[in-house]
Design a protein around this motif. Structure first.
Motif, short mmCIF file in Angstrom:
data_model
loop_
_atom_site.label_atom_id
_atom_site.label_comp_id
_atom_site.label_asym_id
_atom_site.label_seq_id
_atom_site.Cartn_x
_atom_site.Cartn_y
_atom_site.Cartn_z
N TYR A 53 -3.61 -9.16 -23.77
CA TYR A 53 -4.77 -10.18 -22.97
C TYR A 53 -5.29 -11.13 -23.69
CZ TYR A 53 -5.88 -5.91 -19.80
OH TYR A 53 -5.74 -4.82 -18.85
N GLN A 65 -8.40 -14.40 -23.62
CA GLN A 65 -9.60 -15.11 -22.90
C GLN A 65 -9.91 -16.50 -23.53
OE1 GLN A 65 -13.10 -12.60 -23.42
NE2 GLN A 65 -13.98 -13.69 -21.71
N GLN A 107 -12.57 -15.67 -17.62
CA GLN A 107 -12.36 -14.35 -17.60
C GLN A 107 -11.28 -13.77 -18.65
OE1 GLN A 107 -12.50 -12.57 -13.88
NE2 GLN A 107 -14.90 -12.43 -13.98
N GLU A 114 -7.89 -11.99 -19.06
CA GLU A 114 -6.68 -11.80 -18.18
C GLU A 114 -5.57 -10.97 -19.00
OE1 GLU A 114 -4.71 -15.37 -16.70
OE2 GLU A 114 -4.41 -16.42 -18.56
#
Length: 119
Positions: free
Chosen positions: A37, A39, A44, A46
């Protein structure tokens, strides 16, 4: 428990490459798949890419397809994210995530590693 330790972030110019590593240890039998992920500031978190526990299935978000590759070294219990042709919009903190099989608890997260791409 599962422990995830990321490494490999840094500062790179646009068009350059970086390889992130996620060393996995502990109760790895719990893990269904592993993902990266990211950020960015003010945005946000992702999901960027995922790989199945067997390493045969991978998924990517559209913005990194053809540039990023997720793969794993089973012998080293490590998952990698090879990032090529980096863009300034790839700048973010990148996190390794381990998702357990259903019923085996919550997701596990690494501490994150900063990737900064300069234009």
């Amino acid at each position: 428990q599962v422990q995830l330790v990321e490494s490999g972030g840094g500062l790179v110019q646009a068009g350059g490459s970086l390889r992130l590593s996620c060393a996995v240890s502990g109760s790895t039998y719990r893990i269904n798949d592993i993902g990266w992920y990211r950020q960015a500031p003010g945005k946000q978190r992702e999901l960027v890419a995922t790989i199945s526990s067997g390493g045969t299935a991978t998924k990517y978000i559209d913005s990194v397809k053809g540039r990023f590759t997720i793969f794993r070294d089973v012998a080293k219990n490590t998952v990698y994210l090879q990032m090529n042709t980096l863009k300034p919009e790839d700048t973010a903190v990148y996190y390794c995530n381990a998702r357990p099989y259903p019923g085996l608890g919550n997701d596990y997260w690494g501490q994150g590693t900063q990737v900064t791409v300069s234009s």
